[in-house]
Design a protein around this motif. Structure first.
Motif, mmCIF file in Angstrom:
data_model
loop_
_atom_site.group_PDB
_atom_site.id
_atom_site.type_symbol
_atom_site.label_atom_id
_atom_site.label_comp_id
_atom_site.label_asym_id
_atom_site.label_seq_id
_atom_site.Cartn_x
_atom_site.Cartn_y
_atom_site.Cartn_z
ATOM 1 N N PHE A 58 2.617 8.768 0.886
ATOM 2 C CA PHE A 58 2.452 7.315 0.878
ATOM 3 C C PHE A 58 2.211 6.784 2.285
ATOM 4 O O PHE A 58 1.361 5.906 2.489
ATOM 5 N N THR A 59 2.940 7.303 3.258
ATOM 6 C CA THR A 59 2.782 6.847 4.637
ATOM 7 C C THR A 59 1.383 7.162 5.155
ATOM 8 O O THR A 59 0.743 6.318 5.791
ATOM 9 N N VAL A 60 0.903 8.372 4.879
ATOM 10 C CA VAL A 60 -0.446 8.745 5.329
ATOM 11 C C VAL A 60 -1.484 7.878 4.639
ATOM 12 O O VAL A 60 -2.429 7.382 5.274
ATOM 13 N N TRP A 61 -1.327 7.655 3.344
ATOM 14 C CA TRP A 61 -2.270 6.804 2.612
ATOM 15 C C TRP A 61 -2.271 5.381 3.180
ATOM 16 O O TRP A 61 -3.323 4.794 3.399
ATOM 17 N N ALA A 62 -1.087 4.827 3.401
ATOM 18 C CA ALA A 62 -1.000 3.455 3.901
ATOM 19 C C ALA A 62 -1.577 3.347 5.307
ATOM 20 O O ALA A 62 -2.186 2.340 5.659
ATOM 21 N N ALA A 63 -1.416 4.389 6.116
ATOM 22 C CA ALA A 63 -1.947 4.346 7.475
ATOM 23 C C ALA A 63 -3.463 4.426 7.493
ATOM 24 O O ALA A 63 -4.111 3.867 8.387
ATOM 25 N N THR A 64 -4.048 5.104 6.515
ATOM 26 C CA THR A 64 -5.511 5.240 6.518
ATOM 27 C C THR A 64 -6.205 4.110 5.771
ATOM 28 O O THR A 64 -7.291 3.696 6.157
ATOM 29 N N VAL A 65 -5.618 3.590 4.720
ATOM 30 C CA VAL A 65 -6.277 2.578 3.890
ATOM 31 C C VAL A 65 -5.972 1.161 4.348
ATOM 32 O O VAL A 65 -6.803 0.266 4.168
ATOM 33 N N HIS A 66 -4.845 0.929 4.958
ATOM 34 C CA HIS A 66 -4.386 -0.401 5.370
ATOM 35 C C HIS A 66 -4.387 -1.376 4.180
ATOM 36 O O HIS A 66 -5.125 -2.360 4.171
ATOM 37 N N PRO A 67 -3.570 -1.160 3.185
ATOM 38 C CA PRO A 67 -3.581 -2.027 2.010
ATOM 39 C C PRO A 67 -3.065 -3.431 2.283
ATOM 40 O O PRO A 67 -3.264 -4.328 1.465
ATOM 41 N N TRP A 68 -2.448 -3.660 3.417
ATOM 42 C CA TRP A 68 -1.913 -4.990 3.705
ATOM 43 C C TRP A 68 -2.981 -5.912 4.310
ATOM 44 O O TRP A 68 -2.773 -7.099 4.427
ATOM 45 N N VAL A 69 -4.144 -5.370 4.683
ATOM 46 C CA VAL A 69 -5.215 -6.173 5.268
ATOM 47 C C VAL A 69 -6.035 -6.782 4.140
ATOM 48 O O VAL A 69 -6.414 -6.125 3.189
ATOM 49 N N GLU A 70 -6.322 -8.077 4.275
ATOM 50 C CA GLU A 70 -7.103 -8.776 3.267
ATOM 51 C C GLU A 70 -8.564 -8.353 3.369
ATOM 52 O O GLU A 70 -9.141 -8.339 4.465
ATOM 53 N N PRO A 71 -9.188 -7.994 2.255
ATOM 54 C CA PRO A 71 -10.581 -7.556 2.324
ATOM 55 C C PRO A 71 -11.496 -8.733 2.673
ATOM 56 O O PRO A 71 -11.184 -9.886 2.393
ATOM 57 N N PRO A 72 -12.636 -8.443 3.289
ATOM 58 C CA PRO A 72 -13.545 -9.540 3.661
ATOM 59 C C PRO A 72 -14.087 -10.230 2.412
ATOM 60 O O PRO A 72 -14.241 -9.626 1.358
ATOM 61 N N SER A 73 -14.392 -11.506 2.567
ATOM 62 C CA SER A 73 -14.881 -12.297 1.455
ATOM 63 C C SER A 73 -16.311 -11.890 1.131
ATOM 64 O O SER A 73 -17.149 -11.710 2.001
#
Length: 82
Positions: A58-73
């Motif tokens: 989970f930590t590796v996935w979260a570090a690579t994908v950055h799920p907390w960043v809002e995707p561009p419109s």
């Protein structure tokens, strides 16, 4: 079995001498208990290992994908050429 037969069976059991216990009963119980403890310990270690592997994944996935960043419109085109 009716009541008098039950009472007679219980009396026969109680009138016997000391109960007959197999001589290797203690050794068997110790072996079985040790085996149960080893299995339980191995299972707990396996569960902790799986939990740690899931946390690392989970930590590796979260570090690579950055799920907390809002995707561009995607609704407004980019402003270029002004």
């Amino acid at each position: 079995m009716n009541v008098p037969e039950r009472e007679a069976a219980v009396r026969r059991l109680l009138e016997r001498a000391t109960p007959v216990v197999p001589p290797d009963l203690y050794a068997q119980a110790v072996r079985r208990g040790g085996r149960m403890l080893r299995r339980r310990r191995a299972l707990l270690r396996l569960l902790w290992l799986l939990l740690c592997a899931a946390a690392v994944a989970f930590t590796v996935w979260a570090a690579t994908v950055h799920p907390w960043v809002e995707p561009p419109s995607e609704t407004t085109p980019p402003l270029t050429g002004w």
